[in-house]
Design a protein around this motif. Structure first.
Motif, PDB file in Angstrom:
ATOM      1  N   LEU A 147     126.702  87.392  47.416  1.00  0.00           N
ATOM      2  CA  LEU A 147     127.747  87.644  48.182  1.00  0.00           C
ATOM      3  C   LEU A 147     129.139  86.932  47.783  1.00  0.00           C
ATOM      4  CD1 LEU A 147     128.899  89.269  50.589  1.00  0.00           C
ATOM      5  CD2 LEU A 147     128.260  87.574  52.156  1.00  0.00           C
ATOM      6  N   ARG A 148     128.823  85.761  47.170  1.00  0.00           N
ATOM      7  CA  ARG A 148     129.837  84.942  46.649  1.00  0.00           C
ATOM      8  C   ARG A 148     130.432  85.256  45.583  1.00  0.00           C
ATOM      9  NH1 ARG A 148     132.793  80.604  47.922  1.00  0.00           N
ATOM     10  NH2 ARG A 148     134.280  82.414  47.453  1.00  0.00           N
ATOM     11  N   LEU A 149     129.754  86.402  44.831  1.00  0.00           N
ATOM     12  CA  LEU A 149     130.433  87.063  43.405  1.00  0.00           C
ATOM     13  C   LEU A 149     131.309  87.847  43.687  1.00  0.00           C
ATOM     14  CD1 LEU A 149     127.253  87.568  41.658  1.00  0.00           C
ATOM     15  CD2 LEU A 149     128.688  85.596  41.279  1.00  0.00           C
ATOM     16  N   HIS A 150     131.614  88.419  45.085  1.00  0.00           N
ATOM     17  CA  HIS A 150     132.510  89.706  45.300  1.00  0.00           C
ATOM     18  C   HIS A 150     133.455  89.204  46.459  1.00  0.00           C
ATOM     19  CE1 HIS A 150     129.869  92.309  43.102  1.00  0.00           C
ATOM     20  NE2 HIS A 150     128.880  91.464  43.646  1.00  0.00           N
ATOM     21  N   VAL A 151     133.548  87.795  46.814  1.00  0.00           N
ATOM     22  CA  VAL A 151     134.744  87.433  47.902  1.00  0.00           C
ATOM     23  C   VAL A 151     135.418  86.319  47.445  1.00  0.00           C
ATOM     24  CG1 VAL A 151     133.172  88.455  49.663  1.00  0.00           C
ATOM     25  CG2 VAL A 151     133.103  86.217  49.228  1.00  0.00           C
ATOM     26  N   GLU A 152     136.656  86.221  47.911  1.00  0.00           N
ATOM     27  CA  GLU A 152     137.431  84.692  47.702  1.00  0.00           C
ATOM     28  C   GLU A 152     136.918  83.845  48.504  1.00  0.00           C
ATOM     29  OE1 GLU A 152     141.738  84.585  46.103  1.00  0.00           O
ATOM     30  OE2 GLU A 152     141.681  84.695  48.337  1.00  0.00           O
ATOM     31  N   THR A 153     136.709  84.110  49.628  1.00  0.00           N
ATOM     32  CA  THR A 153     136.333  82.993  50.667  1.00  0.00           C
ATOM     33  C   THR A 153     135.173  83.474  51.429  1.00  0.00           C
ATOM     34  OG1 THR A 153     138.752  82.598  51.164  1.00  0.00           O
ATOM     35  CG2 THR A 153     137.075  81.990  52.833  1.00  0.00           C
ATOM     36  N   LEU A 154     134.244  82.533  51.488  1.00  0.00           N
ATOM     37  CA  LEU A 154     132.697  82.878  52.183  1.00  0.00           C
ATOM     38  C   LEU A 154     132.512  81.766  53.029  1.00  0.00           C
ATOM     39  CD1 LEU A 154     130.229  84.324  52.416  1.00  0.00           C
ATOM     40  CD2 LEU A 154     129.295  83.030  50.303  1.00  0.00           C
ATOM     41  N   VAL A 155     132.333  82.302  54.426  1.00  0.00           N
ATOM     42  CA  VAL A 155     132.306  81.376  55.546  1.00  0.00           C
ATOM     43  C   VAL A 155     130.751  81.437  56.291  1.00  0.00           C
ATOM     44  CG1 VAL A 155     133.028  80.493  57.758  1.00  0.00           C
ATOM     45  CG2 VAL A 155     134.779  81.307  56.064  1.00  0.00           C
ATOM     46  N   TYR A 156     130.154  80.501  55.906  1.00  0.00           N
ATOM     47  CA  TYR A 156     128.723  80.740  56.764  1.00  0.00           C
ATOM     48  C   TYR A 156     128.776  80.015  58.206  1.00  0.00           C
ATOM     49  CZ  TYR A 156     123.904  79.279  57.623  1.00  0.00           C
ATOM     50  OH  TYR A 156     122.649  79.360  58.027  1.00  0.00           O
ATOM     51  N   ILE A 157     128.192  80.915  59.153  1.00  0.00           N
ATOM     52  CA  ILE A 157     128.416  80.401  60.513  1.00  0.00           C
ATOM     53  C   ILE A 157     126.964  80.514  61.152  1.00  0.00           C
ATOM     54  CG2 ILE A 157     129.460  81.169  62.738  1.00  0.00           C
ATOM     55  CD1 ILE A 157     131.068  83.543  60.934  1.00  0.00           C
ATOM     56  N   SER A 177     120.263  89.225  59.151  1.00  0.00           N
ATOM     57  CA  SER A 177     119.150  90.156  59.849  1.00  0.00           C
ATOM     58  C   SER A 177     118.250  90.829  58.804  1.00  0.00           C
ATOM     59  CB  SER A 177     119.622  90.870  61.217  1.00  0.00           C
ATOM     60  OG  SER A 177     120.476  91.812  60.490  1.00  0.00           O
ATOM     61  N   CYS A 178     118.892  91.070  57.689  1.00  0.00           N
ATOM     62  CA  CYS A 178     118.194  91.862  56.523  1.00  0.00           C
ATOM     63  C   CYS A 178     118.225  91.010  55.356  1.00  0.00           C
ATOM     64  CB  CYS A 178     118.979  93.190  56.210  1.00  0.00           C
ATOM     65  SG  CYS A 178     118.715  94.253  57.504  1.00  0.00           S
ATOM     66  N   VAL A 179     117.197  91.157  54.466  1.00  0.00           N
ATOM     67  CA  VAL A 179     117.006  90.208  53.297  1.00  0.00           C
ATOM     68  C   VAL A 179     117.592  90.946  52.143  1.00  0.00           C
ATOM     69  CG1 VAL A 179     115.315  89.044  51.734  1.00  0.00           C
ATOM     70  CG2 VAL A 179     115.080  89.283  54.293  1.00  0.00           C
ATOM     71  N   CYS A 180     118.389  90.095  51.343  1.00  0.00           N
ATOM     72  CA  CYS A 180     119.068  90.545  50.087  1.00  0.00           C
ATOM     73  C   CYS A 180     117.869  90.325  48.994  1.00  0.00           C
ATOM     74  CB  CYS A 180     120.505  89.793  50.000  1.00  0.00           C
ATOM     75  SG  CYS A 180     121.213  90.477  48.454  1.00  0.00           S
ATOM     76  N   PHE A 181     117.582  91.435  48.205  1.00  0.00           N
ATOM     77  CA  PHE A 181     116.410  91.341  47.232  1.00  0.00           C
ATOM     78  C   PHE A 181     117.234  91.329  45.853  1.00  0.00           C
ATOM     79  CE2 PHE A 181     113.886  92.609  50.747  1.00  0.00           C
ATOM     80  CZ  PHE A 181     112.962  91.660  50.789  1.00  0.00           C
ATOM     81  N   ASP A 182     118.564  91.716  45.567  1.00  0.00           N
ATOM     82  CA  ASP A 182     119.053  92.114  44.382  1.00  0.00           C
ATOM     83  C   ASP A 182     120.538  92.025  44.276  1.00  0.00           C
ATOM     84  OD1 ASP A 182     118.973  92.980  41.852  1.00  0.00           O
ATOM     85  OD2 ASP A 182     118.337  94.967  42.228  1.00  0.00           O
ATOM     86  N   SER A 183     120.926  92.314  43.404  1.00  0.00           N
ATOM     87  CA  SER A 183     122.509  92.073  43.186  1.00  0.00           C
ATOM     88  C   SER A 183     123.174  92.829  44.150  1.00  0.00           C
ATOM     89  CB  SER A 183     122.872  92.358  41.870  1.00  0.00           C
ATOM     90  OG  SER A 183     124.323  92.776  41.716  1.00  0.00           O
ATOM     91  N   LEU A 184     124.305  92.479  44.531  1.00  0.00           N
ATOM     92  CA  LEU A 184     125.220  93.307  45.625  1.00  0.00           C
ATOM     93  C   LEU A 184     126.344  94.183  44.627  1.00  0.00           C
ATOM     94  CD1 LEU A 184     125.864  90.921  48.639  1.00  0.00           C
ATOM     95  CD2 LEU A 184     124.373  93.100  48.622  1.00  0.00           C
ATOM     96  N   ASN A 185     126.323  94.336  43.291  1.00  0.00           N
ATOM     97  CA  ASN A 185     127.159  94.853  42.422  1.00  0.00           C
ATOM     98  C   ASN A 185     127.321  96.097  42.540  1.00  0.00           C
ATOM     99  OD1 ASN A 185     127.359  92.173  41.255  1.00  0.00           O
ATOM    100  ND2 ASN A 185     126.527  92.716  39.282  1.00  0.00           N
ATOM    101  N   SER A 186     126.475  97.026  43.076  1.00  0.00           N
ATOM    102  CA  SER A 186     126.272  98.391  43.066  1.00  0.00           C
ATOM    103  C   SER A 186     127.177  98.862  44.271  1.00  0.00           C
ATOM    104  CB  SER A 186     124.679  99.015  43.197  1.00  0.00           C
ATOM    105  OG  SER A 186     124.148  98.802  41.866  1.00  0.00           O
ATOM    106  N   TYR A 187     126.613  97.951  45.489  1.00  0.00           N
ATOM    107  CA  TYR A 187     127.415  98.341  46.876  1.00  0.00           C
ATOM    108  C   TYR A 187     128.805  98.083  46.502  1.00  0.00           C
ATOM    109  CZ  TYR A 187     129.202  97.784  51.430  1.00  0.00           C
ATOM    110  OH  TYR A 187     130.241  97.947  52.324  1.00  0.00           O
ATOM    111  N   PHE A 188     129.201  97.034  45.869  1.00  0.00           N
ATOM    112  CA  PHE A 188     130.740  96.654  46.046  1.00  0.00           C
ATOM    113  C   PHE A 188     131.406  97.604  44.789  1.00  0.00           C
ATOM    114  CE2 PHE A 188     129.748  92.705  48.194  1.00  0.00           C
ATOM    115  CZ  PHE A 188     130.741  92.891  49.126  1.00  0.00           C
ATOM    116  N   ALA A 189     130.843  98.136  43.902  1.00  0.00           N
ATOM    117  CA  ALA A 189     131.448  99.101  43.041  1.00  0.00           C
ATOM    118  C   ALA A 189     131.779 100.341  43.993  1.00  0.00           C
ATOM    119  CB  ALA A 189     130.659  99.304  41.983  1.00  0.00           C
ATOM    120  N   TRP A 190     130.567 100.671  44.813  1.00  0.00           N
ATOM    121  CA  TRP A 190     130.590 101.819  45.510  1.00  0.00           C
ATOM    122  C   TRP A 190     131.798 101.772  46.526  1.00  0.00           C
ATOM    123  CZ3 TRP A 190     129.579 101.997  50.630  1.00  0.00           C
ATOM    124  CH2 TRP A 190     129.599 103.067  51.353  1.00  0.00           C
ATOM    125  N   HIS A 191     131.873 100.798  47.250  1.00  0.00           N
ATOM    126  CA  HIS A 191     132.664 100.242  48.370  1.00  0.00           C
ATOM    127  C   HIS A 191     134.164 100.355  47.784  1.00  0.00           C
ATOM    128  CE1 HIS A 191     134.780  98.023  51.335  1.00  0.00           C
ATOM    129  NE2 HIS A 191     135.417  97.265  50.367  1.00  0.00           N
TER     130      HIS A 191
END
Length: 193
Positions: free
Chosen positions: A33-43, A100-114
């Motif tokens: 997630l860090r690769l696609h956002v300027e600010t990342l807040v863990y809560i 609540s869901c596990v990330c297994f791979d890069s989020l590059n495809s999602y953010f390109a699509w988004h």
């Protein structure tokens, strides 16, 4: 952190776990997630002290670590944090994510699509369970719907709400409000009707 993207994006990552240690999959999720956002807040909840080694490991990926009262589930965590970051005045997009869901791979495809999508709000999954809605474990709100979404979440009445009530008013209610206001939603994955 200097943004690598033309869109100034903040992600609020809500995390709930009962063990004394942060689950290991959370760190990989945050790294992607860090690769696609300027600010990342863990809560996370304030009902336990975080293990020092986990905090140090979190700091490799996130800009801030916030512990809040455990009420209102994910929407409650996001609601408590939104005013602190004055997101409407400092960011173009808002990502609401939970563990609540596990990330297994890069989020590059999602953010390109988004980025290419014309939808005002995108999510990882569009569901037709109960009603057509974006599942709230991963949502990205574009500038066109930013004000309405932030206002909706900040004004939810989540005090002492049950899980079912939070799903109804938060997850289902958010998509219903977007539809009623004329905004479009789209899922990277769409579950069959």
């Amino acid at each position: 952190m200097e943004s690598l993207h033309s869109v100034k994006r903040i992600a609020l990552f809500s995390s709930y776990f009962e063990s004394p240690r942060i689950p290991s999959y959370v760190f990989f999720y945050l790294s992607q997630l860090r690769l696609h956002v300027e600010t990342l807040v863990y809560i996370t909840t304030d009902d336990k002290e975080l293990v020092r080694e986990d905090v140090e490991r979190l700091k490799l990926h996130v800009d801030d670590i916030v512990q809040v009262q455990n009420s209102g589930y994910d929407f409650g965590m996001w609601q408590k944090i939104l005013p602190k970051y004055d997101v409407l005045n400092h960011y173009d997009e808002l990502c609401l994510v939970n563990d609540s869901c596990v990330c297994f791979d890069s989020l590059n495809s999602y953010f390109a699509w988004h980025t290419q999508s014309t939808a005002d709000v995108t999510g990882m999954a569009l569901s037709y369970d109960v009603t057509r809605h974006l599942q709230s474990f991963f949502l990205c709100v574009k500038s066109s719907a930013f004000v309405k979404v932030v206002d909706y979440i900040e004004n939810l009445n989540l005090h002492e709400s049950s899980f079912e009530e939070v799903i109804c008013s938060g997850e289902l209610g958010l998509s219903r409000m977007l539809h009623d206001e004329g905004f479009s939603i789209k899922g990277f994955f769409e579950m069959p009707e």
